[in-house]
Design a protein around this motif. Sequence first.
Motif, PDB file in Angstrom:
ATOM      1  N   ARG A 175     -12.990  -0.181  17.095  1.00  0.00           N
ATOM      2  CA  ARG A 175     -14.226   0.079  16.332  1.00  0.00           C
ATOM      3  C   ARG A 175     -14.470  -0.959  15.258  1.00  0.00           C
ATOM      4  N   GLY A 176     -13.399  -1.581  14.738  1.00  0.00           N
ATOM      5  CA  GLY A 176     -13.596  -2.691  13.811  1.00  0.00           C
ATOM      6  C   GLY A 176     -13.932  -2.287  12.390  1.00  0.00           C
ATOM      7  N   SER A 177     -13.306  -1.222  11.876  1.00  0.00           N
ATOM      8  CA  SER A 177     -13.602  -0.883  10.476  1.00  0.00           C
ATOM      9  C   SER A 177     -12.959  -1.888   9.521  1.00  0.00           C
ATOM     10  N   ASN A 178     -11.802  -2.433   9.864  1.00  0.00           N
ATOM     11  CA  ASN A 178     -11.239  -3.500   9.019  1.00  0.00           C
ATOM     12  C   ASN A 178     -12.103  -4.760   9.102  1.00  0.00           C
ATOM     13  N   GLY A 197      -6.803  -4.460  14.058  1.00  0.00           N
ATOM     14  CA  GLY A 197      -6.802  -3.482  15.141  1.00  0.00           C
ATOM     15  C   GLY A 197      -6.811  -4.164  16.494  1.00  0.00           C
ATOM     16  N   PRO A 252      -0.373  -0.004  10.441  1.00  0.00           N
ATOM     17  CA  PRO A 252      -0.509   1.237   9.677  1.00  0.00           C
ATOM     18  C   PRO A 252       0.803   2.000   9.482  1.00  0.00           C
ATOM     19  N   GLU A 262      -6.322   0.385   3.805  1.00  0.00           N
ATOM     20  CA  GLU A 262      -6.357  -0.823   4.637  1.00  0.00           C
ATOM     21  C   GLU A 262      -7.516  -1.718   4.220  1.00  0.00           C
TER      22      GLU A 262
HETATM   23  C1  GAR Z   1      -6.100   0.250  11.951  1.00  0.00           C
HETATM   24  O1  GAR Z   1      -5.564   1.437  11.434  1.00  0.00           O
HETATM   25  C2  GAR Z   1      -5.037  -0.817  12.044  1.00  0.00           C
HETATM   26  O2  GAR Z   1      -4.107  -0.768  10.996  1.00  0.00           O
HETATM   27  C3  GAR Z   1      -4.393  -0.439  13.352  1.00  0.00           C
HETATM   28  O3  GAR Z   1      -5.443  -0.081  14.195  1.00  0.00           O
HETATM   29  C4  GAR Z   1      -6.508   0.435  13.408  1.00  0.00           C
HETATM   30  C5  GAR Z   1      -7.767  -0.331  13.752  1.00  0.00           C
HETATM   31  O4  GAR Z   1      -8.880   0.250  13.142  1.00  0.00           O
HETATM   32  N1  GAR Z   1      -3.636  -1.533  13.897  1.00  0.00           N
HETATM   33  C6  GAR Z   1      -2.583  -1.380  14.687  1.00  0.00           C
HETATM   34  O5  GAR Z   1      -2.159  -0.295  15.019  1.00  0.00           O
HETATM   35  C7  GAR Z   1      -1.942  -2.676  15.137  1.00  0.00           C
HETATM   36  N2  GAR Z   1      -0.846  -2.410  16.013  1.00  0.00           N
HETATM   37  P1  GAR Z   1     -10.226  -0.572  12.978  1.00  0.00           P
HETATM   38  O6  GAR Z   1     -10.601  -1.083  14.376  1.00  0.00           O
HETATM   39  O7  GAR Z   1     -11.210   0.447  12.502  1.00  0.00           O
HETATM   40  O8  GAR Z   1      -9.997  -1.679  12.012  1.00  0.00           O
END
Ligand code: GAR
Length: 210
Positions: A11-14, A88, A110, A174
Motif C-alpha cells: 500500500r505504500g504508507s511509508n 514495505g 517492524p 515508522e
Molecule cells: C511496514 O510495516 C514495514 O515496516 C513492513 O511492511 C509494512 C509496509 O507498509 N516491512 C516489512 O515487513 C519488511 N520485511 P507500507 O506499505 O504501508 O509502508
Amino acid sequence: TKRLAILISGRGSNMQAFIDACSSGVLDAEIALVLSNNPDAGGLARAAEAGIPTACINHRNYDSRETFDAAMVAELSRHDPDLVILAGFMRILTPVFIEPFAGKLLNIHPSLLPKYPGLNTHQRALDAGDSEAGVTVHFVTPELDGGPPIIQARVPVETGDTAATLAARVIVQEHVIYPIAAGWVLQGRLRLTDKGAVLDGQPLPPTGVD
Ligand code: GAR
C-alpha cells in the motif's frame, strides 16, 4: 536536490510519508522513482497520482533472485538515486542488488531488531509475551534484516492487542523515524562503515538511536 528511489510491494504508507516529507520541505529531496515488484501494489497508483515516476519489475518474470535483482539495478541506475529506500518491499535481496548501493540502501523493519527478523513480527512479539514492540530503520547488508540499526522506536504492547492493533500503533512511529534516518544520510551525517553506522562521527549503539 538529492534523489530518492523508493521500493514498495504494497500500500505504500511509508512511501507516502516520504512524499509528504519531500513536499513539505522536511526532506530536501525529490522522489526520482517508485519501483515495485508487484503490479497490484496500491502504492504505485498513489505515487502516480502524486506525479512521481513509477516502474514495476515483476519478480515472477525472472527465474532467479539474481536476474530479478540485476533488472532492478538497471532500472534504478537510469534514475541515478542518492539513496534507495525499501518501504514495505517484501522480496529478499541478493548481493547483486545490495552491493551497488552499499551505504545508500535503507530498510524499515517492524520489530525491535535483532528480535524477529523476517515475517509476522507483531504476532511473534505477542506470542512471546513481550511488553513492548517497535520498529527499526537499518542499513541493508546481505544479512536479512541484519544490517546496522540507525533508529528504533518503541511502543507498548497493550492488553487485548492483536497483530493488527499492534501494527497500527507501530506504523505511526515508522512514518516518523524513516524520513529522519533518510535525512541524515542525505545530509552526509550518517555513514555505513565496516564497524557499523556512524552519525556525526560517532558510532551508533548496536540498536541505533532510541
Ligand atoms: C511496514 O510495516 C514495514 O515496516 C513492513 O511492511 C509494512 C509496509 O507498509 N516491512 C516489512 O515487513 C519488511 N520485511 P507500507 O506499505 O504501508 O509502508
